[in-house]
Scaffold this motif. Structure first.
Motif: not given
Length: 556
Positions: A210-215, A246-258, A457-461
């Motif tokens: 889930t690529p995201m640009i930092a805020k 684990k696919y939603k565990a990075r802080i980017k997901i927290l920023v997105h959801e919060t 070579g995979c989605i982990n980028a």
């Protein structure tokens, strides 16, 4: 360059001996793999597709000649004679025997290096601008702050078991060469109206699934508050970050959801309780750390300008190399040299033991004993007198590392892919090699200009394909490899995530597709100085889709 103190020496040596005992217990069968796995990961040891892999930490990408020679020694002694420099400014050895790894770690410790926190759900290697301390456009050297963060984060008792891995990057110039907006925390050094040093603080960037640009959550953070504010961010993440997926565990997901505003509010509340604590940075401590990174005493070398003009006139290949691989230094008699680890048809980021030894020799003789690793998988000699450029170039020619392609289409970032990695779906290396050979002509590269291709070579980028001007993502479809193409990504101060251009391409069609994209760009650019990225942002994806697929329907 930072030097270990007594605590550092003792701590790293103790960890080596502790891991030696753990390895012996694993080899004897006393420890099962499930029990051993978290122990080895804490020491940078992965189990890859064919063998164990050891990832060495290179804090903020800075090495001495002595340290690079040790890496060459480890490649010769414990591996297959080469190492792979990564997009985290680290080095990976892909073939060590488990029984040899404790000895390799002991050798590393003897030159103030280790593999701690190169894996696991902790704060990973802090990265920085590879031109730090030398760049003409720099506001301040980011490495002292990266070192402060390294010391603070090393085996931090509160942050050793975060919801997921955590990455911090620091840059010190207006031009972002550290890709801070695709990190969990990105710090951009700046000065306020009073001339005081501080940071713009970005949170929640990342690539992967889930690529995201930092805020931007703080426009100016005073220097003294660096650790207290960073602690506040990681505490909020540690408390609220998801541990159930684990696919939603990075802080980017927290920023997105919060939401960035709500997250910033929570960070500020935590920071208010910390800002006057022992985490406040005393000015004398910052100065003490900064002294380790003082610019070398650079003698005047005014003869370099006349010599350089003469050498360039006499040797067109040298002139191309200077134009492409040498950047302005803050001292006009010097330059910053990029050593491309991307020879035409080579494996991006790989260096042999002999090449590492030779680069160490060049650094010792011509670059004040300093080498940098860039997140673009190249090496840098940051302080080279213009008068010495010809000698450095000849030394690089002798080891096949004088490719004049920094920032050009053959300066490809690529992860190890399916040739090594158990997580990969497709091969990155052969694709990179074929593209490199297709576009290897110096004249063709010069015609195309700046163009960054990045391959995962995979989605982990791990190959940063999301922020490539042209990005390639290897996927698996019905048991076969397929490569998805994205266009328009960038990891600089104007960060953007590349757009998926259409259906994927089979391995034998990828390079032709890249050529179609390049030819389309050359046909639509307004003038030769208009870069691929600028042209793409001007015209959008449709001309490239039409060229690749013939119709929007076929691209779907």
């Amino acid at each position: 360059m930072y030097r270990y103190d007594e605590f550092d020496h003792a701590f790293v040596s103790e960890r080596v001996e502790q891991f030696r005992d753990q390895v012996q217990r694993r080899l004897s069968g006393e420890l099962a793999e499930d029990a051993f796995k978290p122990l080895r990961l804490m020491n940078g040891v992965y189990l890859q597709l064919h063998a164990y892999m050891l990832r060495i930490a290179i804090p903020y990408g800075t090495l001495s000649a002595r340290q690079l020679r040790m890496l060459a020694h480890i490649a010769r002694t414990y591996d297959r004679g080469y190492g792979h420099f990564t997009t985290r400014q680290n080095l990976q050895f892909n073939w060590p025997k488990l029984s040899d790894i404790p000895d390799a770690l002991a050798d590393l410790a003897s030159v103030e290096m280790h593999a701690l926190q190169t894996s696991g759900n902790c704060i990973r290697n802090v990265t920085a601008d590879h031109f730090a301390g030398a760049a003409a456009d720099e506001i301040a050297d980011p490495r002292p702050y990266a070192e402060i963060l390294r010391q603070w984060s090393s085996v931090h008792p509160e942050f050793s078991f975060l919801p997921r891995k955590f990455k911090i990057a620091v840059t010190g110039a207006e031009r972002d060469r550290a890709a801070i907006q695709v990190h969990d925390i990105g710090l951009h050094l700046k000065k306020n109206d009073k001339g005081e040093i501080g940071f713009a603080v970005y949170v929640g960037g990342g690539q992967g699934r889930t690529p995201m640009i930092a805020k931007l959550i703080r426009d100016f953070l005073p220097e003294e508050d660096l650790l207290s504010y960073t602690t506040a961010i990681v505490r909020v993440y540690n408390l609220h970050g998801r541990r159930d997926n684990k696919y939603k565990a990075r802080i980017k997901i927290l920023v997105h959801e919060t939401g960035a505003e709500e997250l910033a509010r929570q960070v500020e509340a935590e920071f208010a309780a910390l800002k006057d604590s022992e985490l406040k940075l005393p000015e004398q401590d910052v100065e003490a750390i900064a002294a380790y990174f003082a610019l070398p005493d650079l003698p005047e070398r005014a003869e370099g300008w006349e010599n350089l003009a003469r050498w360039k006139k006499a040797d067109p290949a040298f002139a191309r190399w200077v134009q492409q691989n040498v950047q302005p230094h803050k001292n006009p008699d010097y330059g910053m040299v990029t050593i491309s680890l991307k020879p035409i048809g080579g494996i991006p980021g790989d260096a042999t033991d002999a090449q590492m030894d030779a680069v160490a020799d060049l650094a010792e003789e011509y670059a004040f004993d300093e080498i940098r690793v860039s997140h673009e998988q190249n090496l840098i000699l940051p302080h080279v007198a213009l008068a010495d450029l010809e000698a450095v170039y000849r030394g690089l020619v002798a080891i096949n590392l004088a490719e004049a392609n920094a920032g050009l289409i053959t300066d490809i970032i690529a992860c190890p892919g399916l040739d090594y990695c158990a997580l990969a779906n497709a091969r990155s290396i052969p694709v990179a090699q074929e593209i490199s050979r297709r576009f290897g002509s110096p004249e063709r590269q010069a015609e195309i200009g700046e163009l960054k291709i990045k391959i995962s070579g995979c989605i982990n980028a791990c190959g940063h394909h999301h922020v490539g001007h042209i990005g390639l993502l290897g996927v698996e479809k019905k048991g076969a490899e397929l490569y998805q193409i994205t266009l328009g990504g960038s990891g600089d101060e104007h960060t953007s995530i590349g757009e998926i251009i259409g259906r994927g391409f089979e391995p034998d069609r990828v390079t032709d597709a890249i050529e179609t994209i390049v030819d389309t760009y050359l046909g639509l650019r307004l003038e030769q100085s208009e870069t691929f990225l600028a042209a793409y942002r001007r015209v959008g994806p449709q001309p490239f889709k039409d060229a690749l697929y013939g119709s929007a329907a076929e691209a779907a």
